[in-house]
Design an enzyme around this catalytic site. Structure first.
Site, PDB file in Angstrom:
ATOM      1  N   GLY A  52       0.810  -1.216   0.000  1.00  0.00           N
ATOM      2  CA  GLY A  52       0.000   0.000   0.000  1.00  0.00           C
ATOM      3  C   GLY A  52       0.845   1.269   0.000  1.00  0.00           C
ATOM      4  O   GLY A  52       0.367   2.343  -0.366  1.00  0.00           O
ATOM      5  N   SER A  53       2.104   1.163   0.405  1.00  0.00           N
ATOM      6  CA  SER A  53       3.012   2.314   0.346  1.00  0.00           C
ATOM      7  C   SER A  53       3.722   2.347  -0.998  1.00  0.00           C
ATOM      8  O   SER A  53       3.865   3.408  -1.619  1.00  0.00           O
ATOM      9  CB  SER A  53       4.054   2.228   1.474  1.00  0.00           C
ATOM     10  OG  SER A  53       3.419   2.267   2.733  1.00  0.00           O
ATOM     11  N   SER A  94       6.944   4.234   3.730  1.00  0.00           N
ATOM     12  CA  SER A  94       6.391   3.118   4.501  1.00  0.00           C
ATOM     13  C   SER A  94       5.391   3.693   5.488  1.00  0.00           C
ATOM     14  O   SER A  94       5.773   4.420   6.402  1.00  0.00           O
ATOM     15  CB  SER A  94       7.493   2.373   5.257  1.00  0.00           C
ATOM     16  OG  SER A  94       6.906   1.465   6.178  1.00  0.00           O
ATOM     17  N   THR A  99       8.631  -1.498   7.794  1.00  0.00           N
ATOM     18  CA  THR A  99       8.783  -2.493   6.727  1.00  0.00           C
ATOM     19  C   THR A  99      10.263  -2.636   6.385  1.00  0.00           C
ATOM     20  O   THR A  99      10.921  -1.680   5.965  1.00  0.00           O
ATOM     21  CB  THR A  99       7.938  -2.059   5.503  1.00  0.00           C
ATOM     22  OG1 THR A  99       6.583  -2.040   5.943  1.00  0.00           O
ATOM     23  CG2 THR A  99       8.083  -3.006   4.342  1.00  0.00           C
ATOM     24  N   GLU A 222      -6.143  -7.767  -0.536  1.00  0.00           N
ATOM     25  CA  GLU A 222      -6.084  -7.439   0.894  1.00  0.00           C
ATOM     26  C   GLU A 222      -7.455  -7.165   1.502  1.00  0.00           C
ATOM     27  O   GLU A 222      -7.714  -7.543   2.631  1.00  0.00           O
ATOM     28  CB  GLU A 222      -5.148  -6.242   1.118  1.00  0.00           C
ATOM     29  CG  GLU A 222      -3.712  -6.580   0.727  1.00  0.00           C
ATOM     30  CD  GLU A 222      -2.756  -5.419   0.898  1.00  0.00           C
ATOM     31  OE1 GLU A 222      -2.593  -4.955   2.039  1.00  0.00           O
ATOM     32  OE2 GLU A 222      -2.192  -4.950  -0.108  1.00  0.00           O
ATOM     33  N   HIS A 238       0.280  -9.741 -26.196  1.00  0.00           N
ATOM     34  CA  HIS A 238       1.233 -10.630 -26.866  1.00  0.00           C
ATOM     35  C   HIS A 238       1.432 -11.909 -26.078  1.00  0.00           C
ATOM     36  O   HIS A 238       2.344 -12.675 -26.377  1.00  0.00           O
ATOM     37  CB  HIS A 238       2.556  -9.888 -27.067  1.00  0.00           C
ATOM     38  CG  HIS A 238       2.397  -8.724 -28.001  1.00  0.00           C
ATOM     39  ND1 HIS A 238       2.516  -8.829 -29.358  1.00  0.00           N
ATOM     40  CD2 HIS A 238       2.032  -7.443 -27.751  1.00  0.00           C
ATOM     41  CE1 HIS A 238       2.272  -7.657 -29.915  1.00  0.00           C
ATOM     42  NE2 HIS A 238       1.965  -6.800 -28.956  1.00  0.00           N
ATOM     43  N   LYS A 327       5.890 -10.830   8.164  1.00  0.00           N
ATOM     44  CA  LYS A 327       6.775  -9.806   8.743  1.00  0.00           C
ATOM     45  C   LYS A 327       7.386 -10.321  10.047  1.00  0.00           C
ATOM     46  O   LYS A 327       8.585 -10.152  10.292  1.00  0.00           O
ATOM     47  CB  LYS A 327       5.991  -8.504   8.986  1.00  0.00           C
ATOM     48  CG  LYS A 327       5.676  -7.749   7.684  1.00  0.00           C
ATOM     49  CD  LYS A 327       4.884  -6.458   7.927  1.00  0.00           C
ATOM     50  CE  LYS A 327       4.642  -5.720   6.627  1.00  0.00           C
ATOM     51  NZ  LYS A 327       3.796  -4.550   6.735  1.00  0.00           N
TER      52      LYS A 327
END
Ligand code: PA5
Length: 338
Positions: A52-53, A94, A99, A222, A238, A327
């Site tokens: 999202g950042s 962030s 992060t 999300e 293509h 995380k």
């Protein structure tokens, strides 16, 4: 349906730009004996961030297909910076400031002597950068990173203007108009959501709206906990398009474009070809008279559609447990420490 922070988006955009220091270009910092001068000329901008950042980089990149951006924008979503940069400005974005990929990239940039600016609500990123005298733009909080998009994007645009990369003063208000239009189109967004129930959305976007496509996919992932695929045109014409000849169960095709987009006639041809194989795509037109207005209309409208989808599926939109778990796991393994 709960629209969470969306109704506050126009306000978030206006508030967050006030936090950009007027004198940011007079900054000089000394990192490990190297003086970094923010007044020096730059020849590229690296926008580093995740999810999202990080999507801010994709959106700026879209806008530079329309605007006369003075230097290339490099979107970096990794723990490392691209090699062989010459005189970049590095924007480390962030929302949480915690992060690891973004923090590592910011630290690498400083060790290479590049000017870095952090955009965050706080966290380790803010602490690390501030302790070195590096500018940090603090932004207001939202329910989760992706719901704070205007607070991340608008200061980025102001910084780019201060560094002479873009001229956005007249555009900022049009972007807010785009958000407001989308906020009035909740019924239409809910209609789109109904069409997506029990499907895997295949999102077709022109190259100049890649960011809108990526953001829609991310919001589907999300908010609605949905898988989806993005096909960027012309490249997708293509390869992805070849898969249209088999009727794989559950796919729902969504075509997104602005009426003034350079590639719109190309996209019309793609729609005709897809349709000739018996597939009827949904068409989403990005409403707006300027690039930022239609871009912000698109990300707001489609984001609301994903909230509507979550509502229809009875899915809780805010939490993203697997992301949090990863995380924690990265932290526990100590592979990437900051
Ligand atoms: O929207 C989300 O919650 C995520 O995509 C996060 O943005 C992503 O995990 C990165 O976190 P942050 O934005 O705090 O750097």
């Amino acid at each position: 349906m709960n629209l969470l922070d969306y109704p506050r988006w126009p306000l978030l955009a206006r508030e967050s730009i006030l936090n950009v220091p007027i004198d940011i270009r007079s900054t000089r910092v000394n990192v490990e004996g190297k003086v970094i001068d923010y007044g020096s000329d730059i020849d590229s901008v690296v926008i580093t961030g995740m999810g999202g950042s990080g999507v801010v980089g994709d959106i700026v990149n879209d806008l530079c297909w329309f605007w006369d951006c003075r230097v290339p924008i490099i979107v970096s979503k990794n723990m490392r910076l691209p090699r062989r940069l010459s005189r970049p400005l590095v924007l480390a974005i962030s929302y949480s400031g915690n992060t690891v990929e973004t923090i590592m990239s910011a630290e690498e940039a400083l060790s290479r002597g590049y000017p870095v600016i952090g955009i965050t609500t706080g966290g380790k990123l803010s602490a690390i950068l501030s302790s070195k005298g590096v500018p940090v733009i603090l932004i207001p909080k939202a329910s989760a990173p992706r719901y704070g998009l205007p607070s991340l994007l608008y200061p980025t645009l102001i910084v780019l203007e201060r560094f002479g990369v873009v001229s956005v003063t007249n555009e900022l208000e049009r972007g807010i108009v785009g958000m407001e239009k989308a906020l009035r189109a909740v019924d239409e967004a809910s209609k789109l959501a109904k069409e997506l129930v029990n499907s895997i959305p295949v999102i077709w976007v022109p190259e100049s709206r890649r960011g809108v496509g990526i953001r829609f996919k991310n919001d589907l992932n999300e908010n609605a906990k949905y898988f989806s695929i993005v096909s960027v045109i012309p490249e997708g014409a293509h390869n992805d398009i070849a898969a249209i000849t088999t009727s794989q169960a559950g796919l729902r095709h969504v075509v997104i474009s602005g009426s003034n987009d350079f590639e719109s006639k190309y996209l019309d041809a793609v729609v005709d070809v897809i349709s000739s194989f018996g597939v009827k795509p949904l068409i989403v037109r990005l409403d707006g008279s300027t690039p930022l207005e239609s871009e912000m209309y698109g990300v707001t409208f489609l984001g609301i559609a994903t909230l509507a989808l979550a509502h229809l599926l009875n899915v809780e939109p805010v939490s993203t447990l697997p992301i949090n778990k990863l995380k924690e796991e990265l932290d526990r393994r100590g592979l990437f420490t900051v």
